[in-house]
Design a protein around this motif. Structure first.
Motif, PDB file in Angstrom:
ATOM      1  N   ILE A 122       0.842  -1.205   0.000  1.00 39.18           N
ATOM      2  CA  ILE A 122       0.000   0.000   0.000  1.00 39.18           C
ATOM      3  C   ILE A 122       0.871   1.248   0.000  1.00 39.18           C
ATOM      4  N   SER A 123       1.826   1.292   0.901  1.00 42.61           N
ATOM      5  CA  SER A 123       2.706   2.454   0.978  1.00 42.61           C
ATOM      6  C   SER A 123       4.061   2.001   1.495  1.00 42.61           C
ATOM      7  N   LEU A 124       5.091   2.781   1.121  1.00 41.47           N
ATOM      8  CA  LEU A 124       6.463   2.444   1.486  1.00 41.47           C
ATOM      9  C   LEU A 124       7.160   3.735   1.900  1.00 41.47           C
ATOM     10  N   ARG A 125       7.808   3.710   3.080  1.00 43.45           N
ATOM     11  CA  ARG A 125       8.565   4.876   3.548  1.00 43.45           C
ATOM     12  C   ARG A 125      10.005   4.440   3.815  1.00 43.45           C
ATOM     13  N   ILE A 126      10.989   5.121   3.187  1.00 44.05           N
ATOM     14  CA  ILE A 126      12.398   4.755   3.275  1.00 44.05           C
ATOM     15  C   ILE A 126      13.174   5.936   3.825  1.00 44.05           C
ATOM     16  N   SER A 127      14.017   5.677   4.840  1.00 46.67           N
ATOM     17  CA  SER A 127      14.830   6.733   5.449  1.00 46.67           C
ATOM     18  C   SER A 127      16.209   6.170   5.775  1.00 46.67           C
ATOM     19  N   GLY A 128      17.259   6.795   5.215  1.00 46.78           N
ATOM     20  CA  GLY A 128      18.626   6.391   5.529  1.00 46.78           C
ATOM     21  C   GLY A 128      19.001   5.021   4.981  1.00 46.78           C
ATOM     22  N   PHE A 129      18.248   4.477   4.030  1.00 49.37           N
ATOM     23  CA  PHE A 129      18.462   3.127   3.493  1.00 49.37           C
ATOM     24  C   PHE A 129      19.150   3.235   2.133  1.00 49.37           C
ATOM     25  N   THR A 130      20.320   2.608   1.978  1.00 50.00           N
ATOM     26  CA  THR A 130      21.155   2.607   0.763  1.00 50.00           C
ATOM     27  C   THR A 130      21.315   4.051   0.243  1.00 50.00           C
ATOM     28  N   SER A 131      20.731   4.385  -0.912  1.00 50.68           N
ATOM     29  CA  SER A 131      20.942   5.705  -1.499  1.00 50.68           C
ATOM     30  C   SER A 131      19.939   6.745  -1.003  1.00 50.68           C
ATOM     31  N   TYR A 132      19.055   6.367  -0.045  1.00 52.62           N
ATOM     32  CA  TYR A 132      18.020   7.287   0.457  1.00 52.62           C
ATOM     33  C   TYR A 132      18.467   7.859   1.797  1.00 52.62           C
ATOM     34  N   ASN A 133      18.711   9.186   1.824  1.00 49.14           N
ATOM     35  CA  ASN A 133      19.230   9.859   3.013  1.00 49.14           C
ATOM     36  C   ASN A 133      18.104  10.090   4.008  1.00 49.14           C
ATOM     37  N   GLU A 134      18.423  10.008   5.324  1.00 43.73           N
ATOM     38  CA  GLU A 134      17.394  10.217   6.338  1.00 43.73           C
ATOM     39  C   GLU A 134      16.947  11.686   6.384  1.00 43.73           C
ATOM     40  N   ARG A 135      17.768  12.592   5.835  1.00 42.01           N
ATOM     41  CA  ARG A 135      17.339  13.993   5.788  1.00 42.01           C
ATOM     42  C   ARG A 135      16.311  14.232   4.683  1.00 42.01           C
ATOM     43  N   GLN A 136      16.188  13.267   3.747  1.00 40.48           N
ATOM     44  CA  GLN A 136      15.255  13.400   2.640  1.00 40.48           C
ATOM     45  C   GLN A 136      14.587  12.042   2.414  1.00 40.48           C
ATOM     46  N   PRO A 137      13.743  11.578   3.370  1.00 39.84           N
ATOM     47  CA  PRO A 137      13.133  10.254   3.243  1.00 39.84           C
ATOM     48  C   PRO A 137      12.172  10.178   2.062  1.00 39.84           C
ATOM     49  N   ALA A 138      12.051   8.947   1.502  1.00 43.24           N
ATOM     50  CA  ALA A 138      11.146   8.717   0.377  1.00 43.24           C
ATOM     51  C   ALA A 138       9.836   8.127   0.902  1.00 43.24           C
ATOM     52  N   GLU A 139       8.702   8.725   0.512  1.00 46.61           N
ATOM     53  CA  GLU A 139       7.381   8.234   0.886  1.00 46.61           C
ATOM     54  C   GLU A 139       6.615   7.943  -0.405  1.00 46.61           C
ATOM     55  N   ILE A 140       6.267   6.666  -0.623  1.00 45.78           N
ATOM     56  CA  ILE A 140       5.702   6.219  -1.900  1.00 45.78           C
ATOM     57  C   ILE A 140       4.332   5.616  -1.632  1.00 45.78           C
ATOM     58  N   ASN A 141       3.306   6.162  -2.293  1.00 39.60           N
ATOM     59  CA  ASN A 141       1.933   5.648  -2.181  1.00 39.60           C
ATOM     60  C   ASN A 141       1.676   4.735  -3.382  1.00 39.60           C
ATOM     61  N   LEU A 142       1.499   3.426  -3.123  1.00 36.15           N
ATOM     62  CA  LEU A 142       1.280   2.447  -4.187  1.00 36.15           C
ATOM     63  C   LEU A 142      -0.179   1.997  -4.257  1.00 36.15           C
ATOM     64  N   ASN A 143      -1.036   2.623  -3.486  1.00 37.24           N
ATOM     65  CA  ASN A 143      -2.405   2.127  -3.308  1.00 37.24           C
ATOM     66  C   ASN A 143      -3.221   2.203  -4.600  1.00 37.24           C
ATOM     67  N   ASP A 144      -2.977   3.227  -5.416  1.00 34.87           N
ATOM     68  CA  ASP A 144      -3.794   3.440  -6.616  1.00 34.87           C
ATOM     69  C   ASP A 144      -3.146   2.888  -7.887  1.00 34.87           C
ATOM     70  N   LEU A 145      -2.027   2.176  -7.771  1.00 33.01           N
ATOM     71  CA  LEU A 145      -1.320   1.662  -8.950  1.00 33.01           C
ATOM     72  C   LEU A 145      -1.733   0.226  -9.231  1.00 33.01           C
ATOM     73  N   GLU A 146      -1.780  -0.138 -10.532  1.00 32.38           N
ATOM     74  CA  GLU A 146      -2.039  -1.524 -10.940  1.00 32.38           C
ATOM     75  C   GLU A 146      -0.881  -2.061 -11.785  1.00 32.38           C
ATOM     76  N   LEU A 147      -0.453  -1.280 -12.772  1.00 34.78           N
ATOM     77  CA  LEU A 147       0.680  -1.645 -13.626  1.00 34.78           C
ATOM     78  C   LEU A 147       1.535  -0.398 -13.779  1.00 34.78           C
ATOM     79  N   ALA A 148       2.781  -0.449 -13.325  1.00 36.12           N
ATOM     80  CA  ALA A 148       3.633   0.739 -13.360  1.00 36.12           C
ATOM     81  C   ALA A 148       5.069   0.317 -13.580  1.00 36.12           C
ATOM     82  N   CYS A 149       5.847   1.225 -14.170  1.00 36.47           N
ATOM     83  CA  CYS A 149       7.273   0.979 -14.323  1.00 36.47           C
ATOM     84  C   CYS A 149       8.027   1.901 -13.367  1.00 36.47           C
ATOM     85  N   ILE A 150       9.158   1.399 -12.878  1.00 38.87           N
ATOM     86  CA  ILE A 150      10.056   2.189 -12.042  1.00 38.87           C
ATOM     87  C   ILE A 150      11.241   2.561 -12.923  1.00 38.87           C
ATOM     88  N   SER A 151      11.387   3.844 -13.236  1.00 35.42           N
ATOM     89  CA  SER A 151      12.380   4.270 -14.218  1.00 35.42           C
ATOM     90  C   SER A 151      13.328   5.286 -13.597  1.00 35.42           C
TER      91      SER A 151
END
Length: 862
Positions: A4-33
């Motif tokens: 449904i949702s994914l939040r990443i902080s300080g993981f690999t290339s994702y800095n804890e000062r700029q965390p990534a928050e991804i909402n996947l709830n409305d997706l069915e078929l998508a590419c990550i580019s």
């Protein structure tokens, strides 16, 4: 499982000062580019890390280099229920893991409510997550995730491992639990049987001892009778000896009484003698006082004369006291005023020295200010380079990421080329992996030469990339060192600015303070010094002091004579005490002489009594020694009686034990029959458990269930593979294989993958990268569908992290068509690609980019 949702902080290339928050709830078929190294694959690593604690790495290296802590939070639905997993790792510390289930959805009035499923430890919580998903990590990635470099992870497994993964996907692990339970139960019953047989042997050994136990009981009864007769005889002897010892006890008590009486008389005589000595010493002291009678009486007369003179002097002192008190008061006032003026003058003098020192230090401060201003100008020129330095550092980091990604791709291509070459070297007579025609030796050598050339080219490219990356990294480290020094210079510049302001304030303050002191306080200091030198203050007090001194001199009172008379009076007080003691001594002497005569008489009488008592005690002592000389040793008789009593008690104990052992024979016969019956029941149960073990084993019910599911797996895989290969390829699963030993008639359990290209069957390893990926894709999608059917709920998520790069244009189009074919079977399909031309083929995108801080994610819905 649907993310449904994914939040990443300080993981690999994702800095804890700029965390990534991804909402996947409305997706069915998508590419990550996004470009290479931007952090696309890290999104999938974050999902597997949250669920299973596994990514491409699982140690501190997953923490972003600019962060202290990595954290991933994943919300997902499974079988109609919403869950949340939060997994975090702080550098140098243990993993933290929390697992929740949603109990109430969020609405306009209140937030969502969650109930914790977290256990006491991370391992227990991991087991709870696997139990909820009913999948371990290997089964999960084999059925749902096409991770980078692992698309063929199922097909390239050993047959036994393929079978294990398939068993896990089909939910057959429970049969292994049943088999283990049956094996454990059989082991327990085997132990029970061994124990049963051991007990039967013990019972039989006891039954064999019946006659021996009867004979022992008879021997013990005879032995006890002999011991009892000896004991009665020794007890009679002991009673006679005890009567004799009682008579001696009375004699000893009489002797002790006589000795106590003699001791008491001696003690009384000693007390009288001590008292006589004390009285004689007192008489000597009294006589010494009587000998000094004339001296004591003369001293008492002198003391009376001193008292009369002191009375006369004290009358003069009483008249002089008011004048002296007033004079002392005036002198105290003069001294206080002098002290006050002196202290004020000393304070003003210290202030004058202080302001002079500050004024003298002003020139030194001016030189320091000039030096600091020159140093500040130099630092300002250095600090002005920060913006250019940050731009160079950002460029170096971007270049490093691009070089690392390119090196990784080159390594992967080199590995694939090496594997293809090794397959060609190992396989003779195979068909060409490109055209399908038979491969002769000339063509085989040509292909090997081409692959060698390709490997050499890739190897040289990797060397060049590593050299460029090393040079770029060295440049980055140099820039980082310069940036670190720049920060120190900025702090130093700020410190110098603060110091300059402080020095300016000190210079101005010192000048102002010196001028104010000269105007306001210098005149007062000069005036105070004149007063103290001339002593012209308080003139009225000085005149009155002179007048009082003249009056005291006229009165004739001598303070020193008064003091000496008072001292003589104090010293003479002891003569009065001595006179009183003399009177007491004269009255005490006669009574003390009478007491001394009485003590001397009593002392003589007590000594005669002691001599008589001592003689009586000696007579009693001699009589006791004579009586004891003929007495036998009663201790030996007592020891003999005690030993016989112990022997009798031991005999009784042995008799009781012997009777009990004889009585136990009948009980053991009943126990023997019971143990024989129990042994038969245990043997029957062990035979049943062996049958269950075989039925629950891998060659039993699980093998039958796999055989039932394989046709469906082949049908699903071939339906998709034929579309991907334009109906030229098919796959078949074989569960049995002939043993190499021709004498064996049975077959070996396996799970082989057999590929047909329409004309013949070929080994899986001879297929090119694009063809191999299509085969793997078809098998993996089929596994996902089988999992959905077996688990009772659809897995519903498919992720592909590779595959398009090794396909030609037609292969890419067929793969996209296959994804569109299966998209209705999944709630969410995510495709990772860096090929720009493919992004438009998907209705939604997740764009990943990278800036100076770290990776950034943007969701673009369809």
């Amino acid at each position: 499982m649907i993310p449904i949702s994914l939040r990443i902080s300080g993981f690999t290339s994702y800095n804890e000062r700029q965390p990534a928050e991804i909402n996947l709830n409305d997706l069915e078929l998508a590419c990550i580019s996004g470009p290479n190294g931007a952090g696309k694959s890290s999104l999938l690593d974050a999902i597997t890390y949250a669920l299973y604690g596994k990514a491409r790495k699982a140690d501190d290296s997953i923490i972003n280099t600019a962060s202290k802590r990595a954290e991933v939070s994943l919300d997902f639905t499974y079988e109609g229920q919403v869950y949340r997993v939060i997994r975090a790792l702080q550098r140098g510390k243990s993993t933290q893991l929390d697992f929740y289930i949603q109990t109430q959805q969020a609405d306009a009035d209140s937030p969502a409510k969650w109930r914790t499923l977290t256990k006491h430890s991370v391992k227990e919580t991991d087991r709870e997550i696997e139990s909820t998903l009913r999948l371990d990590y290997d089964s999960f990635v084999n059925a749902s995730f096409f991770l980078q470099g692992k698309a063929d992870s199922f097909a390239t497994q050993r047959p036994a491992e393929r079978k294990r993964i398939l068993s896990s996907i089909l939910g057959l692990d429970q049969w292994e639990i049943y088999r283990d339970a049956a094996a454990r139960r059989r082991a327990q019953r085997n132990e029970a049987l061994i124990l049963n047989e051991a007990r039967l042997k013990d019972v039989q050994r006891e039954l064999d001892q019946e006659e021996e136990r009867r004979q022992r009981l008879s021997d013990l009864e005879s032995k006890r009778e002999l011991i009892n007769e000896k004991l009665r005889a020794e007890q009679t002897t002991l009673e006679l000896q005890q009567a004799n010892r009682e008579r001696l006890r009375v004699q000893r008590e009489n002797l002790a009484l006589l000795e106590r009486q003699a001791k008491a008389i001696l003690s009384n005589a000693n007390e009288i003698e001590e008292k006589l000595a004390e009285r004689q010493m007192e008489m000597q002291a009294l006589q010494a006082k009587l000998d000094r009678a004339a001296e004591i009486e003369a001293a008492s007369q002198s003391y009376q004369t001193v008292r009369e003179q002191l009375t006369q002097v004290e009358a003069l002192a009483q008249a002089a006291q008011p004048l002296e008190q007033e004079l002392q008061k005036l002198q105290a006032e003069l001294l206080a005023k002098t002290t006050e003026l002196s202290k004020e003058a000393e304070l003003l003098e210290a202030q004058r020295l202080e302001v002079q020192e500050k004024q003298a230090a002003g020139s030194a401060l001016d030189k320091e200010l000039a030096r600091i201003e020159i140093e500040m100008e130099a630092l300002q020129r250095v600090v002005g380079r920060r913006e250019a330095l940050e731009a160079e550092l950002t460029a170096a980091e971007s270049s490093l990421a691009a070089l690392s990604s390119e090196e990784k791709n080159a390594l992967q291509l080199g590995k694939q080329s090496k594997e293809r070459k090794e397959r060609l070297l190992d396989i003779a007579g195979a068909a060409c992996p490109l055209c399908g025609q038979p491969l002769n030796e000339h063509d085989r050598e040509r292909l090997i030469a081409e692959l060698n050339e390709e490997c050499d080219s890739l190897r040289q490219r990797i060397i060049d990339l590593r050299r460029q990356r090393s040079e770029t990294d060295a440049r980055k480290q140099s820039l980082l060192a310069e940036r670190s020094q720049l920060g120190s210079d900025e702090k130093k510049l700020q410190s110098l600015q603060v110091k300059t302001e402080g020095l300016f304030q000190q210079v101005h303050a010192a000048a102002a303070e010196f001028e104010a002191w000269n105007q306001n306080k210098l005149p007062r200091l000069q005036k105070l010094n004149a007063h103290l030198q001339n002593q012209d203050y308080l003139p009225e007090l000085r005149a009155r002091s002179k007048e009082l001194g003249a009056q005291l001199q006229e009165l004739g009172y001598d303070v020193e004579a008064h003091r000496m008379l008072h001292q003589a009076e104090v010293q003479g007080r002891d003569t009065q005490a001595a006179l009183e003691e003399l009177k007491i001594a004269r009255s005490r002497v006669q009574s003390l002489q009478t007491a001394i005569q009485e003590d001397e008489h009593n002392l003589k009488r007590q000594k005669k009594l002691y001599e008589q008592a001592n003689a009586d005690a000696d007579k009693a002592r001699i009589a006791l020694a004579a009586a004891e000389a003929g007495l036998p040793d009663i201790r030996q008789t007592q020891e003999t009686v005690f030993a016989l009593q112990e022997d009798l008690a031991e005999s009784d104990r042995q008799l009781g034990a012997a009777r009990q052992l004889l009585n136990a024979i009948a009980t053991q016969r009943e126990h023997q029959a019971q143990l024989n019956a129990e042994g038969e029941e245990i043997r029957a149960e062990i035979a049943d458990l062996r049958s269950l073990e075989k039925a629950f084993g891998k060659d039993g019910v699980p093998a039958m269930l796999i055989e039932q599911e394989l046709p469906e797996l082949e049908r699903e895989a071939n339906e998709l593979l034929q579309r991907l290969s334009n109906y030229s390829m098919s796959v078949q699963f074989a569960t049995q294989r002939e043993y190499k030993n021709p004498r064996r008639e049975d077959k070996r359990e396996t799970l082989d993958i057999i590929i047909s290209d329409g004309s013949a069957t070929r080994d899986y390893e001879t297929y090119s990268g694009g063809e191999a990926f299509r085969i793997n894709f078809a098998i993996r999608v089929a596994l996902s569908k089988i999992l959905a059917q077996r688990a009772g709920a659809r897995l519903q998520t498919l992720v592909i992290d590779e595959g398009f790069g090794n396909q030609d244009l037609e292969g890419r189009q067929r793969l996209i068509e296959a994804i569109n074919i299966v998209k209705d079977d999944f709630a969410l399909i995510l495709i990772i690609t860096h090929i720009e031309a493919l992004k438009e083929q998907f209705p939604a995108r997740i764009e990943v980019s990278k800036n100076a801080v770290g990776s950034v994610v943007e969701v673009i819905p369809g």
